[in-house]
Design a protein around this motif. Sequence first.
Motif, PDB file in Angstrom:
ATOM      1  N   SER A 776      52.730  43.700  32.542  1.00  0.00           N
ATOM      2  CA  SER A 776      52.461  44.067  33.934  1.00  0.00           C
ATOM      3  C   SER A 776      51.190  43.394  34.450  1.00  0.00           C
ATOM      4  O   SER A 776      50.655  43.781  35.486  1.00  0.00           O
ATOM      5  CB  SER A 776      52.344  45.585  34.071  1.00  0.00           C
ATOM      6  OG  SER A 776      51.299  46.073  33.249  1.00  0.00           O
ATOM      7  N   LYS A 780      48.684  45.283  38.259  1.00  0.00           N
ATOM      8  CA  LYS A 780      47.819  46.449  38.310  1.00  0.00           C
ATOM      9  C   LYS A 780      46.366  46.016  38.142  1.00  0.00           C
ATOM     10  O   LYS A 780      46.064  45.024  37.478  1.00  0.00           O
ATOM     11  CB  LYS A 780      48.197  47.438  37.209  1.00  0.00           C
ATOM     12  CG  LYS A 780      49.615  47.988  37.346  1.00  0.00           C
ATOM     13  CD  LYS A 780      49.967  48.882  36.176  1.00  0.00           C
ATOM     14  CE  LYS A 780      51.399  49.408  36.303  1.00  0.00           C
ATOM     15  NZ  LYS A 780      51.791  50.228  35.140  1.00  0.00           N
ATOM     16  N   GLU A 781      45.474  46.797  38.730  1.00  0.00           N
ATOM     17  CA  GLU A 781      44.050  46.490  38.611  1.00  0.00           C
ATOM     18  C   GLU A 781      43.608  46.542  37.149  1.00  0.00           C
ATOM     19  O   GLU A 781      42.844  45.715  36.686  1.00  0.00           O
ATOM     20  CB  GLU A 781      43.223  47.487  39.435  1.00  0.00           C
ATOM     21  CG  GLU A 781      43.385  47.305  40.940  1.00  0.00           C
ATOM     22  CD  GLU A 781      42.499  48.257  41.719  1.00  0.00           C
ATOM     23  OE1 GLU A 781      41.627  48.904  41.105  1.00  0.00           O
ATOM     24  OE2 GLU A 781      42.682  48.341  42.934  1.00  0.00           O
ATOM     25  N   ASN A 783      45.174  46.646  33.409  1.00  0.00           N
ATOM     26  CA  ASN A 783      46.373  46.531  32.590  1.00  0.00           C
ATOM     27  C   ASN A 783      46.231  47.372  31.323  1.00  0.00           C
ATOM     28  O   ASN A 783      45.176  47.389  30.697  1.00  0.00           O
ATOM     29  CB  ASN A 783      46.617  45.065  32.227  1.00  0.00           C
ATOM     30  CG  ASN A 783      48.003  44.848  31.678  1.00  0.00           C
ATOM     31  OD1 ASN A 783      48.970  45.075  32.386  1.00  0.00           O
ATOM     32  ND2 ASN A 783      48.104  44.412  30.445  1.00  0.00           N
ATOM     33  N   TYR A 827      53.114  48.607  44.588  1.00  0.00           N
ATOM     34  CA  TYR A 827      52.580  47.274  44.326  1.00  0.00           C
ATOM     35  C   TYR A 827      52.258  46.543  45.619  1.00  0.00           C
ATOM     36  O   TYR A 827      53.023  46.610  46.595  1.00  0.00           O
ATOM     37  CB  TYR A 827      53.589  46.444  43.508  1.00  0.00           C
ATOM     38  CG  TYR A 827      54.038  47.116  42.240  1.00  0.00           C
ATOM     39  CD1 TYR A 827      53.188  47.245  41.157  1.00  0.00           C
ATOM     40  CD2 TYR A 827      55.324  47.632  42.132  1.00  0.00           C
ATOM     41  CE1 TYR A 827      53.596  47.872  39.985  1.00  0.00           C
ATOM     42  CE2 TYR A 827      55.756  48.259  40.966  1.00  0.00           C
ATOM     43  CZ  TYR A 827      54.885  48.377  39.893  1.00  0.00           C
ATOM     44  OH  TYR A 827      55.290  48.995  38.749  1.00  0.00           O
ATOM     45  N   ASP A 831      50.304  40.727  44.931  1.00  0.00           N
ATOM     46  CA  ASP A 831      50.366  40.871  43.472  1.00  0.00           C
ATOM     47  C   ASP A 831      51.781  40.611  42.953  1.00  0.00           C
ATOM     48  O   ASP A 831      51.962  40.038  41.880  1.00  0.00           O
ATOM     49  CB  ASP A 831      49.932  42.286  43.058  1.00  0.00           C
ATOM     50  CG  ASP A 831      48.446  42.524  43.265  1.00  0.00           C
ATOM     51  OD1 ASP A 831      47.720  41.533  43.462  1.00  0.00           O
ATOM     52  OD2 ASP A 831      48.033  43.695  43.235  1.00  0.00           O
TER      53      ASP A 831
END
Length: 849
Positions: A776, A780-781, A783, A827, A831
């Motif tokens: 991912s 995401k900010e 991981n 999301y 990104d």
Amino acid sequence: MDIERGNIEIVFQKIPYMYVIKSQNELVDYCSYNKIAQDIYMRYSSEVFLHTTDDERRNNYLFMCNQMKIHTDWWKNDLNDNIGVFQLVFSLANKMLRLDGNEIKCKFEQLLRWREISLLMGQDFFTCAYLAFDDWKKGYNTQYFAWLPIIRSDDSRLHNILEQGVAENHFHLNGSTKIFELNWLCLMNHISGRNTEFRKITRTMQMQRNDSFDKRGEKESFYTECLRAALYRVYLFLLMKKNKYLFEKAEMLVGKVEKGISLCEITSDIQNLITMAKNLYGAKINDMVLDYALENKMMKWNDNDGRLLAGERKFLYCCYRYILTGQFDRRQKNIFYAYLIMRTDFRGELIQNNKKIGFANFSDYQDRKEYFIEGHKLYEEELVRLALNESLTKKNMLSLEARICPKNSSTKLIKSLKNYERIVKSEPVNNGYDKLIYVLHFPKLFDRPFTEGVPRNNNVRKMVTRQARSIVAMLDKNGEINQHIKGIDACSSEIACRPEVFGQVYRYLASKRVNIEHDICFHNYANAKNLQMTYHVGEDFFDITDGLRAIDEVLLFCNFRRGNRLGHALALGISPEKYYSMKGYKVVLSKQILLDDIAWIYCKSGKLGCLLEEKLKAELIEKYTSLYKEIYENNIRNGPCPSIHEYYQSWKLRGDNPQSYRLDEKEFKKVLKKTELVYFDRFRFNPRVDKRIRENKRYRELYYYYHFNKKVREKGNEIIEFKVTDEYIKLVRNMQDKMINELAYKGIGIETNPSSNYLIGTIRKYEEHPILRFNSRKLKEKNVGENICVSINTDDQGVFDTLLENEYALMTLALKKATDDDMNTLYDIEDIYEWIDYVRKMGINQIFS
């Protein structure tokens, strides 16, 4: 499910075509193109609108009836207002599709909706309707029908990302063509003498639609249904060609059938009419007409890889145009309506769209992919042409990894590969052959009944040994084609046999020393490279733990190394909470598998550093002891129950050749010490397992009984139910996380196949796909955990009716639509595109060099 899509499914898939035929013959609008009886609708709508009341479904019916009337503002005023069910198609196609130059595209925001309905009905069902209506509005007549086998979305940003280069790393050659279309065309042009093929269809893949309440809804035999479809197709074709002489012959045949004459009695007459249409209109491909609807005059605009699809598309397009302009009378509209239902019915027997999960369901579809093409050489060649050339000629396709089965001799294997080479290189302008990579995959087969002295899955062990030797013999011939053979794989049902069966063959073929065979030096030994390894695993399983154990067995028994890959690996990433909830917190499997799974998860969890709660630890030990006594102790009586750790040590030996364990102790130790080079036998013992384990007599005996004791085999095959606790589910999730970290550390990649996994596995939304758990990064900010190298692929793009670009697009749209429990977007769009580009690059990095 939205109402429009559900109504299309009811009207063109669920309602039997025989209602339309009977209504036509009786001259009553019981169920025809312009009137669907409410009781019929209600009967079949319950299969589509599963979670609705009767009152809600009546409202859906009224909505459909209203939509069948001309009232929407995008119609021209002079439209023939008697088009009934066809308006459902025109309306939905208009909402989902748009024309970009000569290319029909799906509106990006409609892609998931498009995916669901086009999988059922086929894309040409809608694209030809859309094009017919668009041309009718503009007063234009399209000449180009050989567009892409699968249309793309209109997301230009996604196109630009993918135009930088993509790799297709999981592509089964024979399952990656237009399976339905080619089988349908071959059948519609060669309808006589098909009893053998239809006898292979022993059961339908869709729900039986025979209606015990109303004899008018009873289906004919499958062959008779296709005979009717072939007659209706040639009838409508000749009507639109305005060939008075041939049309009268067709009219006479249709009239006979309407009066009750059996279609089987006039099979030769139907075939003769088709042959006359082929001789008069059909374009020749390699001196043979493959489809009479692909006319000579069409080849000027349609002479490309998609040429064979163009005839049926133009036929559908022209029928829709005749509907719009009122050139079909009531009877002919019903004939076309019935044809579409029968076409959709046949499609459902070849394309996986029956909403069942599991590999066995997919395997049944897979077995049928060439039933109606076999023996028709040019159709077989078009199958390969459509599968390979359409993809290889794309400028952004950097590598295509085609999976094919090896043969029992090097001569047969070379002949097969040379044929593919000839077809790919036959295009006037084609630099695609250099992009083509072959991975030879060994099929898994179910075991045979116990035979004294024969180990488990001996049928597969013997088969893959022969095939492995044929691969080595071919490589030893040092042909130019060898440069395209890069790897090996094991495919088909995981339930059939486990990775232990392929351990010796994998170690043999993946070693550079395989190039010395019979002590003869390989021609270019100095430049030889190891064959790379991939393996279908963790896709289909009785329990997530069983799937995780299979993944571990691949790594251990097949000696996987950095750069190798796993195919699918769903067990590693699906939600155990959702999975066990769906199963009612119970799994049903054999006692032997459960015993192995419990011993494995107990010992492996400790090795990976998972915390095992005392209560769960005690429960697992108790279950292990009970199962061991049932399967082994009560049948072999060789002492007390070994500890769970001792059993686990014996499990490690399963990657070895079981025949070695039939030797007495003296002979076994002598074989164990042998160091001389004996080509295949050199790999009978797994070098990754400590030699001291083999020297332990108790461990060897356990392994021997596992294979060669009849009572152990019989008792182990008994089925048992295992109840899953919350503590067990937490352990499974922890194991998944630890194994993901382990794969990332070892550099093992995963080939993901979103649509395949969605249709075969237990995920119900694309955003639930395990790829997001595997990697991912970029989304995401922060991981969590390690990231595995992943790729997006199509698997069997013909069976699943998909395209590599659309697999990326489906994941893009699913992520864009994904929300949390409070309906907040999960999301950021930037990104998402960054992640898509990142996955694209990882796919390129996965290419077997």
